[in-house]
Motif scaffolding. Structure first.
Motif, PDB file in Angstrom:
ATOM      1  N   MET A   1      14.858  27.105   0.903  1.00  0.00           N
ATOM      2  CA  MET A   1      15.518  25.815   0.898  1.00  0.00           C
ATOM      3  C   MET A   1      14.628  24.798   1.614  1.00  0.00           C
ATOM      4  SD  MET A   1      19.156  24.411   2.426  1.00  0.00           S
ATOM      5  CE  MET A   1      19.972  25.924   2.206  1.00  0.00           C
ATOM      6  N   ASN A   2      14.669  23.574   1.123  1.00  0.00           N
ATOM      7  CA  ASN A   2      13.889  22.493   1.692  1.00  0.00           C
ATOM      8  C   ASN A   2      14.708  21.813   2.801  1.00  0.00           C
ATOM      9  OD1 ASN A   2      12.785  19.898   2.151  1.00  0.00           O
ATOM     10  ND2 ASN A   2      11.795  19.946   0.161  1.00  0.00           N
ATOM     11  N   PRO A   3      14.266  21.918   4.066  1.00  0.00           N
ATOM     12  CA  PRO A   3      15.063  21.322   5.153  1.00  0.00           C
ATOM     13  C   PRO A   3      15.189  19.806   5.047  1.00  0.00           C
ATOM     14  CG  PRO A   3      13.040  22.313   6.016  1.00  0.00           C
ATOM     15  CD  PRO A   3      13.101  22.629   4.562  1.00  0.00           C
ATOM     16  N   PHE A   4      14.165  19.110   4.531  1.00  0.00           N
ATOM     17  CA  PHE A   4      14.254  17.655   4.368  1.00  0.00           C
ATOM     18  C   PHE A   4      15.385  17.309   3.401  1.00  0.00           C
ATOM     19  CE2 PHE A   4      13.182  13.841   1.920  1.00  0.00           C
ATOM     20  CZ  PHE A   4      13.199  12.908   2.936  1.00  0.00           C
ATOM     21  N   TYR A   5      15.441  18.006   2.281  1.00  0.00           N
ATOM     22  CA  TYR A   5      16.478  17.781   1.270  1.00  0.00           C
ATOM     23  C   TYR A   5      17.859  18.031   1.875  1.00  0.00           C
ATOM     24  CZ  TYR A   5      19.314  18.605  -2.917  1.00  0.00           C
ATOM     25  OH  TYR A   5      20.297  18.566  -3.868  1.00  0.00           O
ATOM     26  N   TYR A   6      18.030  19.170   2.498  1.00  0.00           N
ATOM     27  CA  TYR A   6      19.321  19.536   3.088  1.00  0.00           C
ATOM     28  C   TYR A   6      19.751  18.523   4.144  1.00  0.00           C
ATOM     29  CZ  TYR A   6      22.868  22.083   5.661  1.00  0.00           C
ATOM     30  OH  TYR A   6      24.034  22.431   6.292  1.00  0.00           O
ATOM     31  N   ASP A   7      18.851  18.158   5.038  1.00  0.00           N
ATOM     32  CA  ASP A   7      19.184  17.211   6.109  1.00  0.00           C
ATOM     33  C   ASP A   7      19.535  15.831   5.550  1.00  0.00           C
ATOM     34  OD1 ASP A   7      18.745  19.206   7.986  1.00  0.00           O
ATOM     35  OD2 ASP A   7      16.733  18.484   8.526  1.00  0.00           O
ATOM     36  N   ALA A   8      18.777  15.375   4.552  1.00  0.00           N
ATOM     37  CA  ALA A   8      19.032  14.060   3.965  1.00  0.00           C
ATOM     38  C   ALA A   8      20.400  14.024   3.292  1.00  0.00           C
ATOM     39  CB  ALA A   8      17.932  13.709   2.960  1.00  0.00           C
ATOM     40  N   VAL A   9      20.714  15.043   2.508  1.00  0.00           N
ATOM     41  CA  VAL A   9      22.010  15.080   1.814  1.00  0.00           C
ATOM     42  C   VAL A   9      23.149  15.176   2.827  1.00  0.00           C
ATOM     43  CG1 VAL A   9      23.470  16.401   0.226  1.00  0.00           C
ATOM     44  CG2 VAL A   9      21.072  15.987  -0.336  1.00  0.00           C
ATOM     45  N   THR A  10      22.979  15.973   3.853  1.00  0.00           N
ATOM     46  CA  THR A  10      23.998  16.108   4.894  1.00  0.00           C
ATOM     47  C   THR A  10      24.246  14.768   5.585  1.00  0.00           C
ATOM     48  OG1 THR A  10      23.455  18.432   5.251  1.00  0.00           O
ATOM     49  CG2 THR A  10      24.640  17.316   7.022  1.00  0.00           C
ATOM     50  N   ARG A  11      23.161  14.043   5.931  1.00  0.00           N
ATOM     51  CA  ARG A  11      23.306  12.720   6.566  1.00  0.00           C
ATOM     52  C   ARG A  11      24.020  11.752   5.641  1.00  0.00           C
ATOM     53  NH1 ARG A  11      17.529  12.449   7.968  1.00  0.00           N
ATOM     54  NH2 ARG A  11      17.623  10.978   6.274  1.00  0.00           N
ATOM     55  N   MET A  12      23.676  11.774   4.355  1.00  0.00           N
ATOM     56  CA  MET A  12      24.325  10.874   3.398  1.00  0.00           C
ATOM     57  C   MET A  12      25.814  11.181   3.291  1.00  0.00           C
ATOM     58  SD  MET A  12      21.683  10.341   0.269  1.00  0.00           S
ATOM     59  CE  MET A  12      20.274  11.407   0.467  1.00  0.00           C
ATOM     60  N   VAL A  17      28.144   7.893   2.058  1.00  0.00           N
ATOM     61  CA  VAL A  17      27.363   7.176   1.058  1.00  0.00           C
ATOM     62  C   VAL A  17      28.028   7.372  -0.303  1.00  0.00           C
ATOM     63  CG1 VAL A  17      25.107   7.146  -0.104  1.00  0.00           C
ATOM     64  CG2 VAL A  17      25.231   7.355   2.377  1.00  0.00           C
ATOM     65  N   ASP A  18      27.939   6.362  -1.155  1.00  0.00           N
ATOM     66  CA  ASP A  18      28.484   6.402  -2.511  1.00  0.00           C
ATOM     67  C   ASP A  18      28.059   7.699  -3.222  1.00  0.00           C
ATOM     68  OD1 ASP A  18      28.233   5.855  -5.526  1.00  0.00           O
ATOM     69  OD2 ASP A  18      29.392   4.125  -4.831  1.00  0.00           O
ATOM     70  N   ASP A  19      29.023   8.382  -3.823  1.00  0.00           N
ATOM     71  CA  ASP A  19      28.741   9.661  -4.493  1.00  0.00           C
ATOM     72  C   ASP A  19      27.695   9.526  -5.594  1.00  0.00           C
ATOM     73  OD1 ASP A  19      30.530  11.043  -2.883  1.00  0.00           O
ATOM     74  OD2 ASP A  19      32.188  10.861  -4.307  1.00  0.00           O
ATOM     75  N   ASP A  20      27.730   8.420  -6.320  1.00  0.00           N
ATOM     76  CA  ASP A  20      26.740   8.218  -7.386  1.00  0.00           C
ATOM     77  C   ASP A  20      25.329   8.129  -6.817  1.00  0.00           C
ATOM     78  OD1 ASP A  20      28.467   8.337  -9.523  1.00  0.00           O
ATOM     79  OD2 ASP A  20      28.501   6.184  -9.892  1.00  0.00           O
ATOM     80  N   TYR A  21      25.190   7.476  -5.671  1.00  0.00           N
ATOM     81  CA  TYR A  21      23.867   7.384  -5.046  1.00  0.00           C
ATOM     82  C   TYR A  21      23.384   8.787  -4.662  1.00  0.00           C
ATOM     83  CZ  TYR A  21      20.020   6.225  -1.985  1.00  0.00           C
ATOM     84  OH  TYR A  21      18.764   6.165  -1.421  1.00  0.00           O
ATOM     85  N   ILE A  22      24.256   9.562  -4.037  1.00  0.00           N
ATOM     86  CA  ILE A  22      23.874  10.917  -3.614  1.00  0.00           C
ATOM     87  C   ILE A  22      23.481  11.757  -4.821  1.00  0.00           C
ATOM     88  CG2 ILE A  22      24.674  13.061  -2.548  1.00  0.00           C
ATOM     89  CD1 ILE A  22      26.497  11.346  -0.747  1.00  0.00           C
ATOM     90  N   GLN A  23      24.284  11.713  -5.869  1.00  0.00           N
ATOM     91  CA  GLN A  23      23.970  12.507  -7.063  1.00  0.00           C
ATOM     92  C   GLN A  23      22.654  12.054  -7.687  1.00  0.00           C
ATOM     93  OE1 GLN A  23      27.452  12.363  -9.556  1.00  0.00           O
ATOM     94  NE2 GLN A  23      28.722  13.258  -7.961  1.00  0.00           N
ATOM     95  N   GLY A  24      22.425  10.743  -7.726  1.00  0.00           N
ATOM     96  CA  GLY A  24      21.158  10.233  -8.237  1.00  0.00           C
ATOM     97  C   GLY A  24      19.986  10.690  -7.379  1.00  0.00           C
ATOM     98  N   TRP A  25      20.158  10.605  -6.066  1.00  0.00           N
ATOM     99  CA  TRP A  25      19.096  11.007  -5.143  1.00  0.00           C
ATOM    100  C   TRP A  25      18.756  12.484  -5.336  1.00  0.00           C
ATOM    101  CZ3 TRP A  25      17.682  14.246  -1.216  1.00  0.00           C
ATOM    102  CH2 TRP A  25      16.620  13.836  -0.415  1.00  0.00           C
ATOM    103  N   GLN A  26      19.795  13.312  -5.451  1.00  0.00           N
ATOM    104  CA  GLN A  26      19.571  14.738  -5.649  1.00  0.00           C
ATOM    105  C   GLN A  26      18.821  15.004  -6.953  1.00  0.00           C
ATOM    106  OE1 GLN A  26      23.742  15.761  -5.258  1.00  0.00           O
ATOM    107  NE2 GLN A  26      23.345  16.839  -3.341  1.00  0.00           N
ATOM    108  N   CYS A  27      19.241  14.362  -8.027  1.00  0.00           N
ATOM    109  CA  CYS A  27      18.587  14.571  -9.324  1.00  0.00           C
ATOM    110  C   CYS A  27      17.143  14.078  -9.296  1.00  0.00           C
ATOM    111  CB  CYS A  27      19.358  13.872 -10.440  1.00  0.00           C
ATOM    112  SG  CYS A  27      20.904  14.689 -10.847  1.00  0.00           S
ATOM    113  N   GLY A  28      16.907  12.927  -8.692  1.00  0.00           N
ATOM    114  CA  GLY A  28      15.547  12.413  -8.594  1.00  0.00           C
ATOM    115  C   GLY A  28      14.662  13.309  -7.743  1.00  0.00           C
ATOM    116  N   PHE A  29      15.179  13.760  -6.625  1.00  0.00           N
ATOM    117  CA  PHE A  29      14.424  14.620  -5.717  1.00  0.00           C
ATOM    118  C   PHE A  29      14.024  15.917  -6.413  1.00  0.00           C
ATOM    119  CE2 PHE A  29      13.663  17.676  -2.390  1.00  0.00           C
ATOM    120  CZ  PHE A  29      13.068  16.951  -1.372  1.00  0.00           C
ATOM    121  N   LEU A  30      14.969  16.478  -7.169  1.00  0.00           N
ATOM    122  CA  LEU A  30      14.734  17.760  -7.843  1.00  0.00           C
ATOM    123  C   LEU A  30      14.075  17.589  -9.207  1.00  0.00           C
ATOM    124  CD1 LEU A  30      18.142  19.431  -6.946  1.00  0.00           C
ATOM    125  CD2 LEU A  30      15.918  19.835  -5.862  1.00  0.00           C
TER     126      LEU A  30
END
Length: 65
Positions: A1-12, A17-30
């Motif tokens: 697991m990528n700690p940066f990804y996990y920490d960023a999503v947890t903070r959001m 943070v707006d669910d659409d933003y989080i879902q977009g961020w996750q899809c873009g990151f991955l």
């Protein structure tokens, strides 16, 4: 697991943070494909762009009131 990804999503999520933003961020990151066009929102598009750049600095703009 990528700690940066996990920490960023947890903070959001903890910052409400707006669910659409989080879902977009996750899809873009991955590097997943974007949603179908009729389901795109400004929040999703912004999150996707930030996720592609591995940037977690802009999510505060998408905190829900």
């Amino acid at each position: 697991m990528n700690p940066f990804y996990y920490d960023a999503v947890t903070r959001m999520e903890q910052s409400h943070v707006d669910d659409d933003y989080i879902q977009g961020w996750q899809c873009g990151f991955l590097q997943n494909p974007k949603r179908e066009e009729q389901r795109l929102t400004d929040a999703y598009e912004a999150g996707y762009s930030d996720g592609e750049e591995k940037n977690s600095d802009n999510f505060a703009e998408w905190v829900r009131a």
